[in-house]
Write a protein that holds these residues in place. Structure first.
Motif, short mmCIF file in Angstrom:
data_model
loop_
_atom_site.label_atom_id
_atom_site.label_comp_id
_atom_site.label_asym_id
_atom_site.label_seq_id
_atom_site.Cartn_x
_atom_site.Cartn_y
_atom_site.Cartn_z
N ASN A 38 0.84 -1.19 0.00
CA ASN A 38 0.00 0.00 0.00
C ASN A 38 0.88 1.25 0.00
O ASN A 38 1.09 1.87 1.04
CB ASN A 38 -0.92 -0.01 1.22
CG ASN A 38 -1.83 -1.21 1.27
OD1 ASN A 38 -2.59 -1.45 0.33
ND2 ASN A 38 -1.76 -2.00 2.33
N PRO A 39 1.40 1.64 -1.17
CA PRO A 39 2.31 2.80 -1.23
C PRO A 39 1.56 4.09 -0.94
O PRO A 39 0.34 4.19 -1.10
CB PRO A 39 2.80 2.77 -2.67
CG PRO A 39 1.71 2.08 -3.43
CD PRO A 39 1.16 1.05 -2.49
N ASN A 40 2.29 5.09 -0.49
CA ASN A 40 1.69 6.38 -0.18
C ASN A 40 2.67 7.50 -0.55
O ASN A 40 3.69 7.24 -1.20
CB ASN A 40 1.31 6.44 1.31
CG ASN A 40 2.49 6.10 2.21
OD1 ASN A 40 3.54 6.73 2.14
ND2 ASN A 40 2.32 5.09 3.07
N GLY A 41 2.36 8.71 -0.15
CA GLY A 41 3.20 9.84 -0.51
C GLY A 41 4.51 9.91 0.25
O GLY A 41 5.37 10.74 -0.07
N ARG A 42 4.69 9.06 1.26
CA ARG A 42 5.92 9.08 2.06
C ARG A 42 6.89 7.99 1.66
O ARG A 42 8.11 8.19 1.69
CB ARG A 42 5.59 8.91 3.54
CG ARG A 42 4.88 10.09 4.18
CD ARG A 42 4.67 9.85 5.67
NE ARG A 42 5.92 9.86 6.41
CZ ARG A 42 6.30 8.89 7.24
NH1 ARG A 42 5.57 7.81 7.40
NH2 ARG A 42 7.44 9.00 7.89
N SER A 43 6.39 6.80 1.33
CA SER A 43 7.31 5.68 1.05
C SER A 43 6.63 4.64 0.17
O SER A 43 5.41 4.60 0.05
CB SER A 43 7.79 5.03 2.36
OG SER A 43 6.70 4.54 3.10
N TYR A 84 10.85 0.65 -1.09
CA TYR A 84 12.02 0.59 -0.21
C TYR A 84 11.67 0.75 1.26
O TYR A 84 12.48 0.45 2.13
CB TYR A 84 13.05 1.64 -0.63
CG TYR A 84 13.56 1.43 -2.03
CD1 TYR A 84 14.25 0.27 -2.37
CD2 TYR A 84 13.31 2.36 -3.03
CE1 TYR A 84 14.69 0.06 -3.67
CE2 TYR A 84 13.74 2.16 -4.32
CZ TYR A 84 14.43 1.01 -4.64
OH TYR A 84 14.86 0.80 -5.92
N GLY A 85 10.48 1.23 1.58
CA GLY A 85 10.00 1.21 2.96
C GLY A 85 10.48 2.32 3.87
O GLY A 85 10.09 2.36 5.03
N GLY A 86 11.36 3.20 3.40
CA GLY A 86 11.77 4.34 4.21
C GLY A 86 12.43 3.99 5.53
O GLY A 86 12.37 4.78 6.48
N TYR A 87 13.09 2.84 5.62
CA TYR A 87 13.74 2.38 6.86
C TYR A 87 12.74 2.19 8.01
O TYR A 87 13.13 2.13 9.17
CB TYR A 87 14.84 3.35 7.32
CG TYR A 87 15.98 3.50 6.34
CD1 TYR A 87 16.83 2.42 6.07
CD2 TYR A 87 16.22 4.71 5.70
CE1 TYR A 87 17.87 2.56 5.17
CE2 TYR A 87 17.26 4.86 4.81
CZ TYR A 87 18.09 3.77 4.55
OH TYR A 87 19.13 3.90 3.66
N TRP A 105 8.07 -2.86 10.43
CA TRP A 105 7.10 -3.61 9.63
C TRP A 105 5.70 -3.03 9.71
O TRP A 105 4.95 -3.06 8.73
CB TRP A 105 7.08 -5.07 10.06
CG TRP A 105 8.20 -5.87 9.46
CD1 TRP A 105 9.28 -6.39 10.10
CD2 TRP A 105 8.36 -6.21 8.09
NE1 TRP A 105 10.11 -7.04 9.21
CE2 TRP A 105 9.56 -6.94 7.96
CE3 TRP A 105 7.61 -5.98 6.94
CZ2 TRP A 105 10.01 -7.44 6.75
CZ3 TRP A 105 8.06 -6.47 5.72
CH2 TRP A 105 9.26 -7.19 5.63
N LEU A 106 5.31 -2.50 10.83
CA LEU A 106 3.96 -1.94 10.95
C LEU A 106 3.76 -0.71 10.07
O LEU A 106 2.67 -0.46 9.56
CB LEU A 106 3.64 -1.59 12.40
CG LEU A 106 3.13 -2.72 13.29
CD1 LEU A 106 3.03 -2.25 14.73
CD2 LEU A 106 1.77 -3.22 12.80
N GLU A 107 4.82 0.09 9.88
CA GLU A 107 4.68 1.38 9.20
C GLU A 107 4.96 1.32 7.71
O GLU A 107 4.49 2.18 6.96
CB GLU A 107 5.62 2.41 9.83
CG GLU A 107 5.27 2.78 11.27
CD GLU A 107 5.74 1.75 12.27
OE1 GLU A 107 6.69 1.01 11.94
OE2 GLU A 107 5.16 1.67 13.37
N ARG A 108 5.73 0.35 7.26
CA ARG A 108 6.13 0.38 5.85
C ARG A 108 4.96 -0.04 4.94
O ARG A 108 4.07 -0.79 5.35
CB ARG A 108 7.34 -0.53 5.62
CG ARG A 108 7.08 -2.00 5.82
CD ARG A 108 8.33 -2.83 5.62
NE ARG A 108 9.34 -2.60 6.66
CZ ARG A 108 10.47 -3.26 6.74
NH1 ARG A 108 10.75 -4.22 5.88
NH2 ARG A 108 11.34 -2.99 7.71
N PRO A 109 4.95 0.43 3.69
CA PRO A 109 3.86 0.09 2.77
C PRO A 109 3.78 -1.39 2.43
O PRO A 109 2.69 -1.92 2.23
CB PRO A 109 4.17 0.93 1.53
CG PRO A 109 5.02 2.04 2.01
CD PRO A 109 5.85 1.45 3.11
N GLY A 110 4.91 -2.05 2.33
CA GLY A 110 4.94 -3.48 2.01
C GLY A 110 5.09 -4.30 3.28
O GLY A 110 6.08 -4.18 3.99
#
Length: 358
Positions: A254-259, A262-265, A268-273
């Motif tokens: 679930n990609p968004n405007g922040r990441s 690559y998941g933005g470091y 697991w709870l916060e990253r899009p993948g």
């Protein structure tokens, strides 16, 4: 002609995420009984923990392997495959990751990358012989990585760097592949980010470097393909002849405007993948089971549970019936056979308006 394909077997469960220090997860007999109670017919067994299998003894002793099989059978399961994910990772490690991956090796090898690599290669060769003695035909592993730090390069990669990396990877894996060939076992690399074999293109490069070795196969896990935004169904169409194993694992992206990929470091709870329990993600498992059945895959459907939201016990309990519901009994005949007509060369030529003799 009748279809003699027996279909995908299952459900099975990969034990790596469930092994622990408390009963029933601290012994082979205990965890095998637990798996059977959850509805699984087979267990995929990691080989890095001697509480569950002594890899040296398994490679050397047929009686020991017969005993392992008997203990599992008594518990209500069989061994589907062995796994050397941790050891396979150590076959090829870029120096930037040396310290991190030391934990996968015995303490006496920490800080000794060359000796660690030699140990890992020997572990894989032992696993080939152990698999043979256990009556198995496929084995799960990772490829390791020399090139991963350069996967999205800046500055540009020097010309020839990728080719040199795959040549070296092939040099290390070729004798292992030969050992598996001698044992009659397919070596299935899990296509996985962090490994040099992380997508179809990189697998093709490796395959070319090992001269299309017949034992170099794929452990198909759609979750890792979804998180890279690959078409995981077309992947089966392209590589079905090389798919030797199957991890049933769900994920969502679930990609968004922040990441994004690559998941933005982030955790697991916060990253899009994110990996999810079966049925909670976005993977089209009906499509996957249909594709694999269509192409004649008859290996095990193995739950690999990883989820940052749902508890492991619930994920394991839900996994077996989920897999069971997706298993397909291959068709024994064409659905329109009831309307079949008699055939002969002469009749076919007559229908086409051709002379009865060529």
């Amino acid at each position: 002609m009748p279809n003699t394909h027996q279909g995908i077997r299952g459900p099975a469960i990969f034990l790596a995420q469930f092994i622990g220090d408390e009963a029933p997860f601290d012994s082979l007999d205990g965890i095998a009984r637990w798996a059977a109670e959850q509805g699984y017919q087979a267990i995929q067994l990691p080989t890095a923990d001697s509480r569950f299998i002594d890899l040296h003894k398994a490679a050397e002793s047929q009686s020991y392997c017969d005993e392992l099989n008997a203990r599992c059978e008594q518990a209500g399961v069989v061994i589907s495959e062995l796994s050397t994910h941790l050891q396979g990772q150590l076959v090829a490690v870029h120096p930037a990751c040396d310290d991190l991956f030391d934990d996968f090796a015995p303490v006496e090898l920490h800080g000794k990358p060359q000796e660690r690599t030699e140990w890992a290669i020997e572990q894989l060769k032992l696993a080939a012989k152990a698999s043979q003695r256990l009556g198995l035909t496929a084995h799960a592993t990772f490829s390791g990585a020399l090139l991963w730090p350069f996967v999205y390069p800046w500055p540009q990669r020097p010309e020839g760097l990728v080719e040199e990396g795959f040549n070296e990877l092939a040099r290390r894996w070729r004798p292992i592949l030969e050992a598996f060939d001698e044992a009659g076992v397919d070596l299935c690399f899990e296509i996985h980010p962090g490994e040099d074999l992380h997508d179809g293109a990189s697998f093709e490069q490796f395959l070319a470097a090992v001269d299309n070795h017949p034992r170099a196969k794929i452990l198909y896990d759609p979750s890792h393909l979804l998180l890279q935004q690959l078409d995981y169904l077309e992947f089966i169409d392209r590589y079905h002849e090389r798919i030797g194993m199957f991890h049933v694992k769900d994920a969502e992206f679930n990609p968004n405007g922040r990441s994004g990929v690559y998941g933005g470091y982030q955790g697991w709870l916060e990253r899009p993948g994110r990996f999810r329990s079966l049925g909670d993600g976005q993977i089209d498992f009906s499509g996957i089971f249909s594709r694999l059945t269509q192409y004649g895959f008859d290996g095990w459907a193995v739950l690999e549970w990883e989820c940052c939201i749902k508890d492991a016990a619930q994920g394991a309990a839900e996994g077996a019936p989920f897999i069971e519901a997706h298993l397909i009994q291959p068709a024994g005949r064409a659905f329109d056979d009831f309307a079949g007509v008699t055939t002969s060369v002469s009749r076919n030529r007559r229908i086409l308006g051709l002379p009865s003799h060529r």
